[in-house]
Design a protein around this motif. Structure first.
Motif, PDB file in Angstrom:
ATOM      1  N   UNK A  92      10.686  -2.392  48.059  1.00 48.47           N
ATOM      2  CA  UNK A  92      10.438  -2.113  46.722  1.00 48.47           C
ATOM      3  C   UNK A  92       9.512  -1.338  46.333  1.00 48.47           C
ATOM      4  N   UNK A  93       9.161  -0.779  45.030  1.00 46.35           N
ATOM      5  CA  UNK A  93       8.326   0.265  44.569  1.00 46.35           C
ATOM      6  C   UNK A  93       7.226  -0.794  43.909  1.00 46.35           C
ATOM      7  N   UNK A 110      12.257 -10.045  44.353  1.00 49.94           N
ATOM      8  CA  UNK A 110      12.967  -8.854  43.904  1.00 49.94           C
ATOM      9  C   UNK A 110      14.180  -8.589  44.694  1.00 49.94           C
ATOM     10  N   UNK A 111      15.213  -7.914  44.171  1.00 46.72           N
ATOM     11  CA  UNK A 111      16.312  -7.443  44.620  1.00 46.72           C
ATOM     12  C   UNK A 111      15.928  -6.270  45.447  1.00 46.72           C
ATOM     13  N   UNK A 147       2.787  -4.022  53.521  1.00 48.97           N
ATOM     14  CA  UNK A 147       3.703  -2.852  54.219  1.00 48.97           C
ATOM     15  C   UNK A 147       5.296  -3.296  54.068  1.00 48.97           C
ATOM     16  N   UNK A 148       5.623  -4.697  54.343  1.00 46.01           N
ATOM     17  CA  UNK A 148       6.782  -5.051  54.251  1.00 46.01           C
ATOM     18  C   UNK A 148       7.461  -4.894  52.935  1.00 46.01           C
ATOM     19  N   UNK A 196       9.828   4.328  53.834  1.00 45.86           N
ATOM     20  CA  UNK A 196      10.072   3.202  53.057  1.00 45.86           C
ATOM     21  C   UNK A 196      11.486   2.821  53.372  1.00 45.86           C
ATOM     22  N   UNK A 197      11.766   2.837  54.545  1.00 42.04           N
ATOM     23  CA  UNK A 197      13.313   2.581  55.001  1.00 42.04           C
ATOM     24  C   UNK A 197      13.285   1.387  56.112  1.00 42.04           C
ATOM     25  N   UNK A 198      14.316   0.692  56.234  1.00 43.29           N
ATOM     26  CA  UNK A 198      14.237  -0.133  57.563  1.00 43.29           C
ATOM     27  C   UNK A 198      14.958   1.079  58.473  1.00 43.29           C
ATOM     28  N   UNK A 199      14.874   0.613  59.796  1.00 45.20           N
ATOM     29  CA  UNK A 199      15.248   1.464  61.064  1.00 45.20           C
ATOM     30  C   UNK A 199      16.898   2.086  60.773  1.00 45.20           C
ATOM     31  N   UNK A 200      17.599   1.005  60.312  1.00 49.68           N
ATOM     32  CA  UNK A 200      19.131   0.960  60.123  1.00 49.68           C
ATOM     33  C   UNK A 200      19.469   2.100  59.378  1.00 49.68           C
TER      34      UNK A 200
END
Ligand code: ATP
Ligand code: MG
Length: 251
Positions: free
Chosen positions: A48-49, A73-74, A42-43, A224-228
């Protein structure tokens, strides 16, 4: 700082904490590497895809010709890189037992990238097996998320025993950076009781920041995002940002 986010209990908020802490460090322009050791990946998926992932941490552990640099990966965040996992990590432990250097694989690999990534956050699986041991052997610090629930402290003895064993031999420098209470409901008496109980056991190791139960935090991985970026004005964003400040102060 090499920070292992660990608790063998499942579903306590390890991955959510790893994702958002790593993102918070990156947003503060600290170059950060998030290592995913959770077979659910999940992280990795948050940044990344997975269809673009050729090699992953599974290969790093099993194939000595694969270097950790080959899997990093970036991400969309300039200061954040990810070493992804894959479901196959679950089968890894059986294949590695018997190798004398098995607990040291991650430590040896990290030595090669630590100059480039002064902050490393490791998302551990819900078990005290070889992957978590690799993280504890490589780490400078451990952060323990504890879910605010009736059986919150169940299993922490086993975790503390494992930490003590790792400290006796392979990694005497390992320190508990702190305990973070997750999924907390501050409105209920039970929530307040549990917080008191956790404070009695862990004292000032408990971070002042408490992560509340929040629908936004629950939803963010699906996007697929951080909370920020997903909900920058939510309580979860404020709380993980403040946890990040405490982590930087303590490390
Ligand atoms: N503060 C929160 N409020 C509400 N839901 C949350 C919160 N933190 C995490 N969750 C949700 O709880 C579930 C478990 O969280 P998470 O995956 O972070 O735990 P975990 O410890 O990594 O689990 P596992 O042990 O399976 O790896 C997820 O569905 C997640 O979205
Ligand atoms: Mg997880």
């Amino acid at each position: 700082m090499i920070l292992a986010i660990a608790n063998q209990k499942g579903g306590v908020g390890k991955t959510t904490t790893a994702i958002n802490l790593a993102a918070a460090l990156a947003l503060r322009q600290r170059k950060t590497l998030l290592i995913d050791l959770d077979p659910q990946a999940n992280s990795s998926m948050s940044f990344v895809d997975l269809r673009n992932v050729q090699k992953n941490m599974y290969d790093v552990f099993l194939d000595t010709s694969v270097n950790i640099k080959d899997v990093i990966l970036p991400t969309a965040l300039e200061y954040l890189a990810v070493a992804p996992a894959r479901i196959a990590l679950a089968k890894l432990e059986a294949r590695m037992t018997g190798d004398l250097d098995a607990p040291f694989r991650l430590k040896d690999q990290l030595a090669q990238v630590i100059d480039e990534y002064p902050n490393v956050v490791i998302d551990c699986p819900p078990a005290l097996g070889l992957l978590t041991v690799n993280a504890l052997v490589a780490a400078t610090h451990i952060l323990i998320p504890i879910q605010s629930s009736y059986f919150a402290l169940e299993g922490t003895d086993d975790l503390l025993e494992t930490i003590e064993k790792v400290r006796q031999r392979p990694n005497p420098e390992l320190r508990i950076l702190g305990v973070v209470i997750t999924m907390h409901d501050r409105r209920t008496a039970l929530g307040r009781d549990i917080r008191e109980q956790i404070r009695k056991v862990f004292g000032d190791k408990v971070f002042r920041t408490v992560i509340s139960k929040s629908v936004r935090l629950e939803e963010s991985p699906a996007y697929r995002e951080s909370i920020f970026t997903f909900a920058p004005d939510s309580s979860g964003a404020t709380e993980y940002y403040s946890l990040c400040e405490e982590v930087m102060d303590r490390a």
